[in-house]
Design a protein around this motif. Sequence first.
Motif, short mmCIF file in Angstrom:
data_model
loop_
_atom_site.label_atom_id
_atom_site.label_comp_id
_atom_site.label_asym_id
_atom_site.label_seq_id
_atom_site.Cartn_x
_atom_site.Cartn_y
_atom_site.Cartn_z
N LYS A 73 -31.14 31.12 1.97
CA LYS A 73 -30.28 31.89 1.08
C LYS A 73 -30.05 31.15 -0.24
CE LYS A 73 -29.76 35.36 3.81
NZ LYS A 73 -30.43 36.65 3.47
N LEU A 74 -29.92 29.84 -0.15
CA LEU A 74 -29.75 29.04 -1.37
C LEU A 74 -31.00 29.10 -2.23
CD1 LEU A 74 -27.92 25.95 0.17
CD2 LEU A 74 -26.92 27.69 -1.33
N GLN A 75 -32.17 29.08 -1.60
CA GLN A 75 -33.42 29.20 -2.35
C GLN A 75 -33.53 30.56 -3.03
OE1 GLN A 75 -35.97 28.28 0.97
NE2 GLN A 75 -36.27 26.14 0.33
N GLU A 76 -33.09 31.60 -2.33
CA GLU A 76 -33.08 32.93 -2.95
C GLU A 76 -32.14 32.96 -4.15
OE1 GLU A 76 -32.00 35.71 0.04
OE2 GLU A 76 -33.82 35.40 1.25
N GLN A 77 -31.02 32.24 -4.03
CA GLN A 77 -30.07 32.17 -5.14
C GLN A 77 -30.68 31.49 -6.35
OE1 GLN A 77 -27.32 33.67 -5.54
NE2 GLN A 77 -26.66 32.71 -7.46
N LEU A 78 -31.49 30.48 -6.12
CA LEU A 78 -32.16 29.80 -7.23
C LEU A 78 -33.08 30.76 -7.99
CD1 LEU A 78 -33.06 26.36 -5.59
CD2 LEU A 78 -31.42 26.76 -7.45
N VAL A 79 -33.80 31.59 -7.24
CA VAL A 79 -34.67 32.59 -7.87
C VAL A 79 -33.84 33.57 -8.68
CG1 VAL A 79 -36.30 34.47 -7.45
CG2 VAL A 79 -36.46 32.37 -6.11
N SER A 80 -32.71 34.00 -8.10
CA SER A 80 -31.83 34.94 -8.79
C SER A 80 -31.27 34.33 -10.07
CB SER A 80 -30.69 35.36 -7.85
OG SER A 80 -29.80 36.23 -8.51
N ILE A 81 -30.86 33.07 -10.01
CA ILE A 81 -30.33 32.39 -11.19
C ILE A 81 -31.38 32.34 -12.29
CG2 ILE A 81 -29.64 30.12 -12.08
CD1 ILE A 81 -28.19 29.68 -9.40
N ALA A 82 -32.59 31.96 -11.93
CA ALA A 82 -33.66 31.83 -12.93
C ALA A 82 -34.01 33.17 -13.54
CB ALA A 82 -34.89 31.19 -12.29
N LYS A 83 -34.10 34.21 -12.71
CA LYS A 83 -34.45 35.54 -13.22
C LYS A 83 -33.36 36.11 -14.13
CE LYS A 83 -36.21 38.53 -10.32
NZ LYS A 83 -36.39 39.31 -9.07
N GLY A 84 -32.11 35.75 -13.85
CA GLY A 84 -31.00 36.30 -14.62
C GLY A 84 -30.70 35.56 -15.90
N ALA A 85 -31.34 34.42 -16.13
CA ALA A 85 -31.02 33.59 -17.30
C ALA A 85 -31.76 34.07 -18.53
CB ALA A 85 -31.36 32.13 -17.01
N SER A 86 -31.57 35.34 -18.88
CA SER A 86 -32.28 35.93 -20.01
C SER A 86 -31.29 36.36 -21.08
CB SER A 86 -33.10 37.13 -19.54
OG SER A 86 -33.79 37.73 -20.62
N THR B 71 -41.89 41.43 -7.71
CA THR B 71 -41.77 42.23 -6.48
C THR B 71 -41.34 41.39 -5.29
OG1 THR B 71 -43.48 43.74 -7.28
CG2 THR B 71 -42.97 43.80 -4.93
N THR B 72 -42.04 40.29 -5.08
CA THR B 72 -41.80 39.48 -3.89
C THR B 72 -40.83 38.33 -4.14
OG1 THR B 72 -43.65 37.99 -4.39
CG2 THR B 72 -44.14 39.98 -3.11
N GLY B 73 -40.64 37.95 -5.40
CA GLY B 73 -39.78 36.81 -5.70
C GLY B 73 -40.44 35.47 -5.44
N VAL B 74 -41.74 35.49 -5.15
CA VAL B 74 -42.48 34.24 -4.90
C VAL B 74 -42.61 33.47 -6.21
CG1 VAL B 74 -44.69 33.26 -4.20
CG2 VAL B 74 -43.73 35.20 -2.94
N THR B 75 -42.35 32.18 -6.14
CA THR B 75 -42.38 31.35 -7.35
C THR B 75 -43.62 30.47 -7.39
OG1 THR B 75 -41.19 29.53 -6.30
CG2 THR B 75 -39.87 31.25 -7.32
N THR B 76 -43.98 30.09 -8.60
CA THR B 76 -45.07 29.13 -8.78
C THR B 76 -44.66 28.12 -9.83
OG1 THR B 76 -46.12 30.52 -10.47
CG2 THR B 76 -46.88 30.81 -8.21
#
Length: 292
Positions: free
Chosen positions: A114-127, A176-181
């Motif tokens: 869940k914390l990892q998902e939150q990191l993705v959400s934080i990064a995507k929202g920092a616009s 779509t998947t939220g997979v990061t690279t």
Amino acid sequence: MTSINFNSSASAALQTLSSINKSLEQTQSSVSSGYKVGKASDNVAYWSISTTMDSDNKALNAASDALGVGAAKVDTGYAAMQSAIDVVNEIKTKIVTATESSTDKSQIQLEVGKLQEQLVSIAKGASFSGENWMVNNAANTGTVVDGFVRTGSAVEVTTASYDIANNALFESIDPTTGVTTGGILTDDVMSVNVTDITTNSLATQLSNVDGALAKMTKAGGALGALTTRIDLQTNYASKLSDAIDSGVSRLVDADMEEESAKLSALQTQQQLAVQSLSIANSSSQSILRLFQ
């Protein structure tokens, strides 16, 4: 000798009155407009300088507005980085907790996920304004306008930059998947898994997370330094704008006390000149008495 063809006294009085009226018109214009140099014909040199300075000041004010946009982008990035650091610190504590053999690692991993998902959400929202400095997306460098400079006849808009390529949390995020690279987090933080692994493996993951935190701290410091630069430039731009306004004012603004005194004097002179012209004209009338 008195001549009916030419009245020298009236002519002199008329020239004086004309000169006074012209000065009075200029003074009234200065009083009503507040400018002693309102057009090029008033003083070519001062008018030219003030026009250029006014133009530069408008550009400087536009640069100051752009600084506000830049500050918002930096603040957005910094808020995201700080939030991400908090989340990664939480993941770090979960790894430490998982090193205890009696803990339920599957439950801990659920929290980590869940914390990892939150990191993705934080990064995507920092616009902000279409720019996201937490996800590279091949942008590589973020820039903000930080000033307007005139050197002789040349003008330049200056910018400050932020290294997105090396400081982004992720290189990319699949929408779509939220997979990061790539980026700071993908390899060292997003790969954390505490389920059924040895203590040595947990120690390695803990070391990797610490390394990611060090990189994030460095990136946060870069954003903080950029914020400081923008704040300093904003203050400087404000002071510079005031100085330019003051300089232009000294060149073209009328001294209202002086103009008021001049206006009163010219009005008195005008009245006296009118009376003088009237007296000069009346002298010609006396010739008629010679023929009565």
